[in-house]
Design an enzyme around this catalytic site. Structure first.
Site, PDB file in Angstrom:
ATOM      1  N   ASP A 300     -35.328 -19.122  40.234  1.00 44.94           N
ATOM      2  CA  ASP A 300     -33.816 -18.905  40.635  1.00 44.94           C
ATOM      3  C   ASP A 300     -33.428 -17.726  40.147  1.00 44.94           C
ATOM      4  O   ASP A 300     -34.156 -16.828  39.348  1.00 44.94           O
ATOM      5  CB  ASP A 300     -33.080 -20.122  39.876  1.00 44.94           C
ATOM      6  N   TRP A 301     -32.450 -17.299  40.901  1.00 42.97           N
ATOM      7  CA  TRP A 301     -32.280 -15.787  40.709  1.00 42.97           C
ATOM      8  C   TRP A 301     -31.518 -15.210  39.159  1.00 42.97           C
ATOM      9  O   TRP A 301     -30.742 -16.024  38.749  1.00 42.97           O
ATOM     10  CB  TRP A 301     -30.879 -15.463  41.801  1.00 42.97           C
TER      11      TRP A 301
END
Length: 814
Positions: A300-301
């Site tokens: 995930d970012w």
């Protein structure tokens, strides 16, 4: 907390030895990446831990053999620096970007949000949210929505669709992202994941199943940082026992692996002490070994918190790459990037591991034909990308293709169909609905009209209908049909008078009889909304903007008050017993055709057939798994969320403790009535008795193929006993033998559904296929799915508490 609580209750209780404590904290002592100050590596003490699983398994290409060979050939031509670039995101026109390698004809990868729309683009559709399409309980619509999303992503030049969502599953009614997912049930969510992935990937677009795993709250999902970039307090740790993670949270991801999802996105949270994006037990053990996953794991970012530890733990791609996510300048670099080159050169990371990372990335690329005439990125994405705006780009992306391509096609028709089929009719006293050509209609509520601050909804947008939630799962609406607009258009066909009052404060504090014309309206339609978004959990389950007071004010004088909610899911509905509230409809987040979808149901063009994918309790305090929203200490690792409820979430909890609810899981009314009878189960194992344990077979996509074999075909007769045509959602629940199943087994669990359309008076046979997995529990000692001995009760009906027929099977004799 008791000193050994995490080891006895909340650790992954597996056969291997408990993982070394420094791994539980992230194993940063193994990190060769020195340009960023490492996180604290002190021992975690009495917190959760996961057993180590090393090395990260190499992909075998099973099921993707031709593409796998192409990927290996591609990797063989890369320099070490190019390999480092292949596993590291960079700022660019898309939410996630892998740089092109022109000399090999590789155009790079474009990854775009999200599960509801291609968010960073213009002239794209905003589809109904996951919770909406799950409410249809319609497998075909789940698939069609995936196909349509795939078409739009591809036409905009996006290689990767960042979805669908099985985490959060819905452990907590308050989670801010439940609406992006599907249902508070692993079986229904698993079916939704599989159908969506199959639809998206049928169009040549990669699915990225997320958020893996235990991402059940937004509060403290990311660490707190000091001014110097060091971490003050780590992300919340989801502490989950072995059986629970298998039977609830891993279950729908197994469906995703079986559908050959191109990638999995690991989540922000820690899991049993280790960050999910470097937890080797989760990524290497559960995903790549147990589920046979052949694709790549992308963070995930900003979910990457180490280099070597993450690579060895099973992470294959770091997104977004730059440390801008950590409050630093994008030029600060990455945990991956050039540090991958450094780690290979100094022998910390084996070249073979990096090669496998890229093989896993490129195999789906070739498998889905993305090397052949794939559209270039629409330049409008770069214009609209606020995540990494053009000022952060460090290269020329050569965006010369057609700008602002209209990719919507005729998807509005599908969106309208899903939106109407997703409306759950919760109450309908005296057959108040469908409307019968009323001549005077009063519309109330700030959710009815036009959005007054643009088509990108925010939590402080007081006026305007709410068609989708916030964060990366939202959509940039290219148009929006509001409820008021649609009601007026339909009412005009009957020559009806429509009046509206859209100020909730005015309605809640006024005598409504002073607001409308002297004659009381034939029907009062009250449109209310509830906001939810990524990055924050809901603080309450009430309707926003004094919604409950609005209903009370209107219903006090209007004896035909119909309430419609646009909501991410669960709301308290204290007005449900009000005698003047004749109907309640939960319309969720329906997307751009919102008004048309609800009017189709209000006027009976569509007979409602939706069912709740969660339970509506009487009070918010009735739910047993709220988010962890605060800690009383300041230790770096003190954010701990103990999943002590184990398997008892949503209806499993209410049923286990015989707690009354307002509307149960699977509930929903129709304009007709149905009956179900003649429940029968036929064994499909003709070779003899069924074994308690599955046969050990070579792992395929989704795990041991023996778990997916159908053991029973269950049938029942469903009859439309009313006078209107409509669709019925027949549901099958399984109860394991109480005397042989382990303690904590839920009283009943959804294990099948079917949705026939029946004309008035018509009967049809519905069928449910029970696979071995559906009849099994996860045994923490043998580390196998086992079928307990004795009699199983099969119950079929129209909700988890409206069960019309029972049958008994005995797969394994005592």
């Amino acid at each position: 907390m008791a000193p050994f609580r995490s080891l006895l209750l909340n650790a992954l209780l597996l056969v291997p030895a408990i993982e070394a404590q420094n791994f539980g904290g992230g194993s940063h002592d193994k990190d060769a990446f020195s340009h960023v100050q490492p996180l604290n590596t002190t021992i975690l003490g009495p917190y959760g831990h996961s057993p180590p699983v090393y090395p990260s398994p190499n992909a075998t290409g099973l099921g993707w053999e031709e593409a796998f060979a192409k990927a290996k050939e591609f990797v063989a031509q890369l320099t070490l620096e190019e390999k480092a670039g292949m596993v590291t995101g960079v700022p660019g026109p898309c939410v996630g970007n892998i740089v092109p390698i022109e000399r090999l004809g590789f155009p790079g990868l474009c990854m775009q949000d999200g599960p509801t729309s291609i968010r960073v683009a213009d002239y794209a559709s905003t589809f109904p949210a996951g919770v909406s399409v799950a409410s249809t309980w319609n497998k075909d619509l789940l698939y069609q929505r995936g196909v349509a999303l795939g078409k739009e992503f591809k036409a905009k030049g996006a290689h990767v669709f960042l979805g669908p969502v099985a985490g959060p599953l819905g452990r907590s009614a308050y989670s801010g992202r439940n609406w992006e997912g599907f249902a508070a049930d692993p079986y229904l969510t698993g079916v939704a994941m599989e159908e969506t992935i199959n639809g998206v990937q049928s169009e040549g677009v990669q699915a990225s199943s997320k958020h893996f795993i235990g991402n059940e709250q937004e509060t403290q999902r990311n660490p707190n940082y000091n001014d110097d970039g060091t971490i003050d307090q780590e992300s919340v740790s989801s502490n989950i026992d072995d059986r629970t993670i298998h039977e609830l949270y891993l279950w729908p991801f197994a469906n995703a692996a079986r559908a050959q999802s191109a990638s999995f996105m690991c989540s922000y949270n820690r899991l049993n002490g280790s960050y999910a994006c470097e937890n080797s037990k989760v990524l290497n053990g559960l995903l790549k070994e147990e589920l046979g996953f052949q694709g790549y794991v992308v963070s995930d970012w900003g979910g990457t918190h180490s280099g070597v530890s993450s690579i060895e733990g099973g992470l294959d791609m770091d997104m977004p790459g730059g440390l801008g996510m950590y409050g630093m300048d994008w030029d600060a670099g990455s945990y991956f990037g050039a540090n991958v080159t450094l780690a290979v050169n100094n022998g910390t990371v084996d070249t073979a591991r990096v090669d496998d990372m890229i093989v896993r990335i490129m195999t789906p690329y070739y498998q889905l034909g993305q090397d052949k005439d794939f559209p270039a990125v629409d330049p409008s994405s770069g214009d609209l990308n606020t995540f990494s705006p053009k000022s952060t780009w460090r290269r020329d992306w050569n965006l010369t293709s057609e700008r602002s391509r209209d990719v919507r096609g005729d998807h509005g028709k599908l969106i309208r169909k899903i939106g109407s089929e997703a409306v759950v009719l919760l109450k309908n006293e005296g057959n108040a609905l469908p409307l019968k050509a009323p001549k005077t209609i009063a519309v109330f509520g700030n959710d009815a009209g036009e959005d007054t601050q643009g088509y990108l909804n925010q939590n402080d947008f007081e006026y305007g209908t709410l068609s989708v939630g916030g964060g990366s799962g939202t959509g940039l609406l290219s148009y929006l049909v509001t409820p008021l607009e649609a009601v007026k258009a339909r009412a005009a066909q009957d020559g009806a008078l429509v009046q509206q009052w859209l100020n909730n404060t005015l309605i809640a504090t006024s005598n409504v009889t002073d607001l409308w014309i002297p004659k009381t309206p034939d029907v009062c339609l009250v449109f209310l909304k509830t906001w939810a978004s990524e990055g924050e959990d809901r603080q309450h389950l009430s309707l926003d903007w004094d919604g409950e007071a609005v209903v009370e004010s209107v219903a006090k004088d209007c004896n035909n008050t119909v309430v419609i909610t646009h909501s991410p899911g669960i709301n308290e509905l204290p007005f449900a017993d009000h005698p003047n509230v004749t109907a309640i409809l939960a319309a969720h987040y329906p997307g751009q055709e919102s008004g048309n979808s609800i009017v189709d149901v209000l006027y009976g063009v569509v007979n409602p057939s939706a069912k709740l994918p969660y339970t509506i309790a009487f009070n918010g305090t009735d739910y047993n798994a709220p988010p962890t929203t605060a800690v009383n200490t300041t230790g770096a690792y003190d954010w701990q969320s103990w999943y002590d409820e184990k398997l008892e979430i949503d209806y499993r909890y209410f049923d286990a403790h015989d707690i009354a609810v307002r509307y149960e899981f699977g509930y929903g009314l129709s304009y007709t009535t149905f009956e179900l009878a003649d429940l029968q189960a036929e064994s499909l194992t003709y070779s003899g008795a069924i074994s308690a344990a599955p046969e050990d077979r070579p792992i395929e996509a989704g795990g041991n193929p023996a778990l997916w074999e159908t053991l029973y075909n269950v049938t029942a007769k469903v009859t439309n006993t009313g006078d209107a045509d409509g669709a019925a959602v027949a549901q099958l629940y399984v109860s394991l033998p109480a005397d042989s199943a382990p303690a904590g087994t839920p009283p009943r669990q959804l294990r099948g559904f079917d949705k026939p359309f029946l004309k008035a008076g018509e009967s049809k046979t519905v069928s449910f296929q029970l696979a071995r997995r559906d009849l099994s529990y996860w045994d923490i000692v043998s580390q196998k799915w086992l079928i307990p001995a004795g009699d199983f009760t099969l119950s079929a009906g129209f909700s988890s508490r409206d069960l019309k027929a029972n049958a008994t099977i005995t797969p394994v004799s005592k």
